[in-house]
Design an enzyme around this catalytic site. Structure first.
Site, PDB file in Angstrom:
ATOM      1  N   GLU A 136     -20.433  -8.606 -15.691  1.00  0.00           N
ATOM      2  CA  GLU A 136     -19.696  -7.452 -16.223  1.00  0.00           C
ATOM      3  C   GLU A 136     -19.277  -6.500 -15.112  1.00  0.00           C
ATOM      4  O   GLU A 136     -20.110  -6.089 -14.284  1.00  0.00           O
ATOM      5  CB  GLU A 136     -20.568  -6.718 -17.280  1.00  0.00           C
ATOM      6  CG  GLU A 136     -19.865  -5.497 -17.868  1.00  0.00           C
ATOM      7  CD  GLU A 136     -20.487  -4.974 -19.162  1.00  0.00           C
ATOM      8  OE1 GLU A 136     -21.418  -5.612 -19.696  1.00  0.00           O
ATOM      9  OE2 GLU A 136     -20.012  -3.912 -19.618  1.00  0.00           O
ATOM     10  N   ASP A 158     -25.797  -5.495 -28.245  1.00  0.00           N
ATOM     11  CA  ASP A 158     -26.401  -4.183 -28.497  1.00  0.00           C
ATOM     12  C   ASP A 158     -25.318  -3.104 -28.411  1.00  0.00           C
ATOM     13  O   ASP A 158     -25.569  -1.932 -28.707  1.00  0.00           O
ATOM     14  CB  ASP A 158     -27.587  -3.904 -27.562  1.00  0.00           C
ATOM     15  CG  ASP A 158     -27.179  -3.797 -26.102  1.00  0.00           C
ATOM     16  OD1 ASP A 158     -26.031  -4.149 -25.756  1.00  0.00           O
ATOM     17  OD2 ASP A 158     -28.024  -3.349 -25.298  1.00  0.00           O
ATOM     18  N   SER A 159     -24.084  -3.512 -28.067  1.00  0.00           N
ATOM     19  CA  SER A 159     -22.948  -2.594 -28.152  1.00  0.00           C
ATOM     20  C   SER A 159     -22.763  -2.099 -29.583  1.00  0.00           C
ATOM     21  O   SER A 159     -22.050  -1.130 -29.811  1.00  0.00           O
ATOM     22  CB  SER A 159     -21.660  -3.271 -27.658  1.00  0.00           C
ATOM     23  OG  SER A 159     -21.484  -4.529 -28.267  1.00  0.00           O
ATOM     24  N   GLU A 192     -30.164  -8.398 -20.451  1.00  0.00           N
ATOM     25  CA  GLU A 192     -29.586  -7.698 -19.298  1.00  0.00           C
ATOM     26  C   GLU A 192     -30.572  -7.922 -18.163  1.00  0.00           C
ATOM     27  O   GLU A 192     -31.749  -7.554 -18.266  1.00  0.00           O
ATOM     28  CB  GLU A 192     -29.378  -6.222 -19.623  1.00  0.00           C
ATOM     29  CG  GLU A 192     -28.222  -6.040 -20.593  1.00  0.00           C
ATOM     30  CD  GLU A 192     -27.710  -4.621 -20.705  1.00  0.00           C
ATOM     31  OE1 GLU A 192     -28.093  -3.753 -19.894  1.00  0.00           O
ATOM     32  OE2 GLU A 192     -26.905  -4.370 -21.622  1.00  0.00           O
ATOM     33  N   LYS A 207     -29.581 -12.958 -25.204  1.00  0.00           N
ATOM     34  CA  LYS A 207     -29.050 -12.461 -23.924  1.00  0.00           C
ATOM     35  C   LYS A 207     -29.979 -11.374 -23.424  1.00  0.00           C
ATOM     36  O   LYS A 207     -30.409 -10.512 -24.205  1.00  0.00           O
ATOM     37  CB  LYS A 207     -27.631 -11.912 -24.102  1.00  0.00           C
ATOM     38  CG  LYS A 207     -27.066 -11.344 -22.795  1.00  0.00           C
ATOM     39  CD  LYS A 207     -25.577 -11.079 -22.871  1.00  0.00           C
ATOM     40  CE  LYS A 207     -25.206  -9.780 -23.531  1.00  0.00           C
ATOM     41  NZ  LYS A 207     -25.771  -8.572 -22.896  1.00  0.00           N
ATOM     42  N   ASP A 217     -28.424 -10.184 -28.599  1.00  0.00           N
ATOM     43  CA  ASP A 217     -28.587  -9.363 -27.393  1.00  0.00           C
ATOM     44  C   ASP A 217     -29.892  -8.584 -27.529  1.00  0.00           C
ATOM     45  O   ASP A 217     -30.064  -7.820 -28.493  1.00  0.00           O
ATOM     46  CB  ASP A 217     -27.402  -8.388 -27.347  1.00  0.00           C
ATOM     47  CG  ASP A 217     -27.096  -7.895 -25.960  1.00  0.00           C
ATOM     48  OD1 ASP A 217     -27.719  -8.385 -25.002  1.00  0.00           O
ATOM     49  OD2 ASP A 217     -26.203  -7.033 -25.844  1.00  0.00           O
TER      50      ASP A 217
HETATM   51  O1  KIV Z   1     -23.469  -5.665 -25.957  1.00  0.00           O
HETATM   52  C1  KIV Z   1     -22.415  -6.238 -25.648  1.00  0.00           C
HETATM   53  O2  KIV Z   1     -21.425  -6.244 -26.398  1.00  0.00           O
HETATM   54  C2  KIV Z   1     -22.367  -6.930 -24.376  1.00  0.00           C
HETATM   55  C3  KIV Z   1     -21.070  -7.538 -23.951  1.00  0.00           C
HETATM   56  C4  KIV Z   1     -20.065  -6.543 -23.638  1.00  0.00           C
HETATM   57  C5  KIV Z   1     -21.255  -8.522 -22.843  1.00  0.00           C
HETATM   58  O3  KIV Z   1     -23.341  -6.987 -23.693  1.00  0.00           O
END
Ligand code: KIV
Length: 270
Positions: free
Chosen positions: A180, A42-43, A113, A111, A81
């Protein structure tokens, strides 16, 4: 393609490599290079979409990027994510949102959080066949609660809480854990305590694998966190190519004869 089972077995052997990717050309490069896991993070919100944080990223948005990445990936395991509030509010919605990434977009895992609120959800997803990568330490979707992106697990109590949550998520069926921005000695302790692989970002060298945001790793980001490392200078390369393009158009050296075609039948037109 490695399966989540292969990755579980890789813990403690060869280090696991994971990079983010958000689009098809980047995914193809990352995949061809032989990275084990591609995270459609989600980055994408702050890295590619111009948002300040990951908070505005939506399920439709991440699905769009997961689809692009999976169409270009042959070998790496693809992890989607799950965006802020797309999980953990309502169980049915959480399962449908995560299931969509596997059923419709080609991811093999999601993934989350993680926190106390994702233990039961991780168990339910694992039971239903949705492999879950947990994520503890700094969880950027909490930016508004943290007021920034501070280090996590820096005192005894906070460190113990992260270790307990790590064990609880392993017990719930998570197949791996991202750690992280936590002290390297805490990450080492958690890695030793778990059977599933840990994948670190800003968590030292004792994790079973490492992850970076691809734009940071290749040197495309304008800014990157202190725990990241730039392994190339794509930003400079792009800027130099674009400068050359502008000069070539302005000096009329582009397009040249080899970039154009003339049709003799059209001579009559003039
Ligand atoms: O969203 C992302 O890129 C992440 C990584 C930095 C682990 O969660």
């Amino acid at each position: 393609m490695p399966t989540v089972r292969d990755l579980r077995e890789q813990a403690g052997d060869e280090p696991i490599t994971m990079l983010t990717a958000y689009d098809a050309p980047t995914a193809a490069i990352v995949d061809d290079a032989g990275v084990d896991i591609i995270l459609v993070g989600d980055s994408v919100g702050n890295v590619s979409l111009g948002h300040e944080t990951t908070v505005p990223v939506t399920v439709d948005g991440i699905a769009h990027h997961v689809g692009a990445v999976s169409r270009a990936t042959d070998d790496a395991l693809i992890v989607a994510d799950m965006p802020f509030l797309s999980f953990g509010v309502d169980e049915k919605d959480s399962l449908e949102n995560a299931g969509r990434m596997l059923k419709e977009e080609g991811a093999q895992a999601v993934k989350l959080e993680s926190g106390p609120h994702t233990i039961e959800l991780t168990e339910k997803m694992a039971q239903l066949g949705i492999p879950v990568m947990a994520h503890l330490g700094l969880t950027p979707q909490h930016v508004n609660q943290y007021g920034g992106y501070p280090r996590q697990g820096t005192d005894q109590e906070a460190a113990e809480r992260i270790l307990e949550l790590a064990l609880a998520h392993e017990e719930a069926g998570a197949f791996s854990l991202v750690l992280e921005h936590v002290p390297s000695n805490l990450a080492a302790e958690i890695t030793a305590a778990l059977e599933i692989p840990t994948i670190g970002i800003g968590a030292g060298s004792d994790c079973d694998g490492q992850v970076l945001v691809v734009n940071d790793a290749v040197g495309l980001s304008e800014w990157s966190p202190s725990f990241s490392k730039q392994f190339g200078n794509v930003r400079e390369e792009m800027k130099s190519a674009i400068d050359d393009y502008i000069s070539a158009v302005e000096s009329e050296s582009f397009p040249a004869a080899e970039h154009s075609h003339e049709e003799s039948d059209l001579d009559e037109l003039y």
